[in-house]
Write an enzyme that holds these catalytic residues in place. Structure first.
Site, PDB file in Angstrom:
ATOM      1  CG  HIS A 148      -5.194   3.925   0.984  1.00  0.00           C
ATOM      2  ND1 HIS A 148      -4.815   2.639   0.684  1.00  0.00           N
ATOM      3  CD2 HIS A 148      -6.485   4.027   0.613  1.00  0.00           C
ATOM      4  CE1 HIS A 148      -5.837   1.994   0.142  1.00  0.00           C
ATOM      5  NE2 HIS A 148      -6.874   2.811   0.092  1.00  0.00           N
TER       6      HIS A 148
ATOM      7  CB  SER B 265      -9.197   0.688   0.419  1.00  0.00           C
ATOM      8  OG  SER B 265      -8.812   0.874  -0.907  1.00  0.00           O
TER       9      SER B 265
ATOM     10  CG  ASP C 123      -2.305   0.568   0.875  1.00  0.00           C
ATOM     11  OD1 ASP C 123      -2.366   1.783   0.623  1.00  0.00           O
ATOM     12  OD2 ASP C 123      -3.305  -0.175   0.866  1.00  0.00           O
TER      13      ASP C 123
END
Length: 781
Positions: A339, A572, A307
Site C-alpha cells: 500500500h 488511498s 503508510d
C-alpha cells in the site's frame, strides 16, 4: 433487548480505559482485544454508554437466540432510537457493512458445529471459505493453528480461504468464533463479466483470445494445474509461484472448466494496456498527450507520507528519498502490504522503470517516509497523539503530508481529527492531505435502517476520521477513464455485489466515466454538516509502483509484463495524487509567484478554486449543490488552478496573510480588494482559513464578491447545506468558501472578506482569484 457483536475502537489511552471498564463491568461480554479495538457482545441499551466515552462502535452482527431471524425482524431505527437516542442510533445504523443487501448479518448463538458446515467434500482435501464472527485476532489465529489449520487468504470482511479435508472441516467447526464453512466455488474463481462474454457469444462464433492470469490458492499446486492445461494443448506462457499466464479464448469453455479446478483461486484477463497513469495525470490536467503540459514537476518540494512501508529500492524513487522513519517495526520499513509503495508512486513516482508511462503527479519531488505498519500487520506505528507523527515530518522539512489511512467513525469529529486541526493551526504552512475513506455503500448498514440516498445510489454520510478535520485537504475518489486492466471490465455490482446491488450503479463499470465518482468513495457531511470531501481525484484502477515484498493478491491486478507496477484502487490512491498536485502548486508559488512560504490555506484554496464540478448522476445526487456531500468542490484540475502553457490566458492573484499582521483579523473587521476582470474565462474566487482546532468553525468569515453592476455573490451560495442571510445565501459551517461567475461581466470587481464572529482571534486567511484578470489584486482601505 437485542444483542449485537460489535467492535469498539479506541484511538487514545482514555478510550481504551473506558473499554476495559466496560469489560470489567460485564457491559461488554466475550471480549477479544486488539491493539486498536475490543470486540465483544453488548446489549442494545448499553451501546450509548461506549459512544458517550468517545469510542467508535461498529456492529458486526446481531445475535439471535437460537434460530435464524426472518429478514425483516432485525432491529429497526425506531427501536434503536428508543433505547440509545437519536444521535447514537443514527451512528450505529450507518456503521456496519451488510453481509447481504439490506441486512446486518444475523448469527445464531450456540450454533452446533454441524450447523456451521454448509457444504463439504468427504473424499479429499478441498478449498473452503471460512467465515468468522468478526476479524482474525491473534487469539483466534492461535486457536486455528492449534487445530492444524492454516488460513490462506482473506476474501472480504471476515471470510477466509483454507485447504481442509473432512477432519479439518469438522475441527474448524468446533471453534466458537467460526460462523460458517462452505466449499470455495467457481463462482468466486471467475468473474461475472467473463461468464457474460461466454453467454453472449453466438453459436459457432470465434472468441477473442486473450492472455489470462490464473492465480492458485497455493504455489504447491502449480504443477497440477500446468499439467491440466497441457492436457488441453494449452502451453502456459509463464508459470511461477502461484501464478500462471496462459492464452485462452475470452469466456471460452476452457476458462469455465479451468475455473472448476479446486486449486484455482481466480482467473483474470490480462488486457492490452496503455499509459493510463499518464491519463490519470491528464484527468488532473497536469499533462496531456499532445502539446505542452503544466511544466511543473515538484522540483524542490518535499512530500511526507505515513503508510504501511516503502520499497526504497524501487527504481522510481532512486535518489529522492531523503529519510525513512520506521515507527511500526523498529529497524524495518519494508512494505509487505504494498500500500505505502503504491501511494508513494501516485504522489511522486518518476516512471523510469516504465519508460515514463506510469508516473506520479510530482515526479521530481523528494520523499520523507514514515512506516507505520506494525509486526501484527496493523497501523500500530501511529502515535496516540498525531502531533508526534506530523512534527517529525515537519522538522525534516516536509510541508505537504499525505495520509491514506483512517478509521470509519460515522463522519464523527474524532480525536485524530482534532489532532490534525490543531497541528495545522499551530503550523500553518503544513498542508495535511487525507483520504476520505472507502466506506461508500448503496445499501443500509443495518437491516431496517433508512438510507439518505435514492435506490441505486451511494448513501451518506460515511467519511472517515481524521478526514473530518476542517484544516485538512480531504480527498475522495472519482473514476478513471481506464477501460482495460485491473477491475475496469467489472461493474460495481459484479465487483462488490453486497455493497452495490441496485441499478443504476450496479450495472455501471468500475472505471470509464470520468464524470462519475468511485462508488466506494466516502461521502460527507461531517457530523457538524461540513463539506467533506473537499476535492476528488481519480481513484479506480490506478497503476503505480509495486513493492517487491507484496504478493499480487494485495492489488487489483498486475501491470502486464512489468513486476515493478500493479493496479490498486481507493481514496488511498486519489489522495497522494492530490498531494503531488499540492507540491506542483507550492513549486509555482515559490519559483514563479515569489512567495517562498505558502500557507496550507493558500495551497488548499488554490486546488479547490480550480476544481471541475462533475456532472455524473452519482456525483450530483441529493443533496444537490456545489459543493455537495459527494464530490465536495469537484475534481482537481491543475490547468484551471495555476497559470501554465496549458491555459495561457489564465491569470492568478492571491493574498496569503499568515505572515502579514496588517491583514490579520483581530476582531470583527473587513478587508476589501479590487481587481479588473475580463470575460474570456470564468472568474473564480476562493477563501480558505486555518481554524482553531474544534469540531465546529470557531472563527467565522464570509466571502462576498460584487461585479461592476454591484450584483452580489456570496461564498458557497450553491452549497448543499446553506441558510438565508438577509435574502442571500450564506454558509456558516465551512472554512472554505467559493464564488464562481461564468461568464463574468467585464469590469472592476470588489472582493470583501469579513470576520463575522471570532471566538479566538487573531485569524489569518488565504484568498485566491483566477480568470481573465487584467490587473493586480489591490487592497482597499
Amino acid at each position: 433487548m437485542a444483542k449485537f457483536r460489535v467492535k469498539a475502537f479506541f484511538m487514545h489511552e482514555d478510550e481504551e480505559t473506558a473499554a476495559r471498564n466496560a469489560v470489567a463491568a460485564a457491559t461488554l461480554a466475550e471480549p477479544e482485544w486488539t491493539a486498536g479495538y475490543v470486540e465483544g457482545v453488548i446489549d442494545e441499551e448499553n451501546i450509548k454508554t461506549l459512544i458517550d466515552k468517545g469510542l467508535v462502535v461498529t456492529p458486526i452482527e446481531q445475535i439471535a437466540a437460537s434460530v435464524t431471524l426472518p429478514r425483516g425482524s432485525v432491529t429497526t431505527r425506531s427501536s434503536l432510537r428508543d433505547s440509545i437516542g437519536d444521535v447514537a442510533a443514527a451512528a450505529l445504523l450507518r456503521s456496519a457493512t451488510a453481509e447481504r443487501p439490506g441486512a446486518l448479518a444475523v448469527s445464531v448463538a450456540d450454533k452446533s458445529p454441524e450447523a456451521k458446515i454448509l457444504s463439504i467434500d468427504t473424499t479429499r482435501f478441498q478449498y473452503y471459505v471460512v467465515r468468522l464472527h468478526g476479524p482474525l485476532t491473534e487469539p483466534r489465529r492461535a486457536a486455528i493453528a492449534a487445530q492444524g489449520i492454516a488460513l490462506i487468504e482473506r476474501l472480504k470482511n471476515s471470510t477466509y480461504t483454507a485447504r481442509l479435508n473432512e477432519t479439518g472441516v469438522r475441527a474448524c467447526a468446533t471453534l466458537a468464533f467460526v460462523d460458517t464453512i462452505r466449499l470455495y466455488t467457481d463462482d468466486e474463481t471467475i468473474s461475472a463479466a467473463t461468464r457474460a462474454v461466454r453467454g453472449s457469444a453466438q453459436p459457432g462464433a470465434a472468441l477473442h483470445v486473450l492472455l489470462h492470469a490464473v492465480r492458485l490458492h497455493r504455489a504447491e499446486d502449480l504443477r497440477t494445474v500446468v499439467k491440466w492445461l497441457r492436457g488441453l494443448g494449452r502451453k502456459p506462457i509463464s508459470a511461477e509461484g502461484d501464478l500462471i499466464r496462459v492464452a485462452l479464448a475470452q469466456g471460452g469453455a476452457d476458462v469455465l472448466e479451468l475455473a472448476k479446478l479446486p486449486e484455482v483461486a481466480a482467473i483474470d484477463e490480462i488486457l492490452p494496456a496503455r499509459p493510463l497513469d499518464r491519463i490519470a495525470c491528464e484527468l488532473l490536467r497536469i499533462e496531456r498527450q499532445e502539446g505542452p503540459g503544466l511544466d511543473l514537476e515538484g522540483e524542490g518540494q518535499l512530500i511526507g507520507i505515513a503508510d504501511t512501508g516503502i520499497d526504497d529500492r524501487h527504481p522510481d524513487f532512486a535518489g529522492r528519498i531523503v529519510g525513512i522513519s520506521a515507527l511500526g517495526r523498529p529497524g524495518d520499513h519494508s512494505d509487505p502490504e504494498g500500500h505505502g509503495t503504491h501511494v508513494a508512486g501516485c504522489a511522486l513516482g518518476d516512471g523510469r522503470q516504465s519508460n515514463g508511462e506510469i508516473r506520479g503527479a510530482a515526479p521530481k519531488a523528494k520523499l520523507f517516509f514514515q512506516s507505520i505498519l506494525d509486526a501484527k500487520g496493523r497501523l500500530g506505528g501511529l502515535p496516540s497523539d498525531l502531533k508526534r507523527l506530523f512534527q517529525e515530518a515537519y522538522d525534516r522539512g516536509v510541508r505537504i503530508h499525505n495520509n491514506s489511512w483512517g478509521a470509519f467513525g460515522y463522519a464523527r469529529y474524532a480525536p485524530t481529527s482534532r489532532d490534525v486541526d490543531r497541528f495545522v493551526y499551530d503550523n500553518p504552512d503544513m498542508l495535511i492531505v487525507i483520504a476520505a475513506g472507502n466506506d461508500g455503500i448503496g445499501v443500509p448498514r443495518i437491516s431496517g435502517a433508512q438510507i439518505n440516498a435514492d435506490p441505486g445510489f451511494v448513501d451518506w454520510p460515511s467519511v472517515a476520521s481524521p478526514a473530518t478535520a476542517k484544516n485538512a485537504l480531504t480527498v475522495g475518489a472519482s473514476r478513471s477513464t481506464r477501460k482495460k486492466g485491473g477491475y475496469s471490465n467489472l461493474t460495481w455490482g459484479e465487483a462488490w455485489a453486497d455493497r452495490y446491488p441496485h441499478d443504476p450503479l450496479a450495472s455501471q463499470p468500475v472505471s470509464g466515466d470520468e464524470n462519475c465518482l468511485a462508488a466506494f468513495s466516502s461521502r460527507g457531511p461531517t457530523e457538524a454538516t461540513q463539506i467533506k470531501p473537499d476535492v476528488v481525484a481519480p481513484g479506480t484502477d490506478i497503476a503505480a509502483a509495486r513493492s517487491s515484498r507484496a504478493p499480487l493478491f494485495k492489488f487489483w491486478g498486475a501491470w502486464p509484463n512489468n513486476e515493478h507496477y500493479a493496479f490498486m484502487g481507493g481514496t488511498s490512491m486519489a489522495a497522494p495524487f492530490v498531494a503531488g498536485c499540492a507540491a506542483l502548486a507550492r513549486e509555482y508559488y515559490v519559483t514563479r509567484a515569489n512567495w517562498p512560504t505558502p500557507s496550507a490555506a493558500l495551497l488548499k484554496a488554490t486546488l479547490i478554486n480550480g476544481t471541475r464540478h462533475l456532472t455524473g448522476a452519482d456525483a450530483t445526487a441529493k443533496l444537490k449543490g456545489d459543493p455537495n456531500f459527494h464530490q465536495g468542490f469537484g475534481r482537481v484540475d491543475m490547468a484551471a488552478s495555476i497559470p501554465s502553457a496549458m491555459s495561457p490566458e489564465l491569470k492568478l492573484a492571491f493574498d496569503d496573510t499568515w505572515k502579514k499582521p496588517e491583514r490579520t483579523f483581530k476582531g470583527t473587521e473587513r478587508f476589501r480588494y479590487q481587481i479588473e476582470v475580463g470575460d474570456r474565462l470564468p472568474l473564480r474566487v476562493c477563501l480558505a482559513w486555518t481554524d482553531v482546532g474544534y469540531k465546529s468553525v470557531q472563527n467565522l468569515l464570509l466571502l462576498l464578491v460584487d461585479n461592476p453592476a454591484r450584483k452580489k455573490y456570496v461564498g458557497n451560495s450553491d452549497a448543499a447545506a446553506t441558510y438565508n442571510v438577509a435574502g442571500m445565501i450564506g454558509d456558516p459551517k465551512n472554512n472554505v468558501q467559493i464564488v464562481r461567475i461564468e461568464p463574468p461581466p467585464p469590469g472592476l470587481y470588489t472582493i470583501a472578506v469579513t470576520a463575522i464572529d471570532l471566538v479566538q482571534p487573531p485569524q489569518t486567511f488565504a484568498l485566491v482569484v483566477t480568470g481573465d484578470l487584467r490587473g493586480e489584486l489591490t487592497a482597499m482601505p
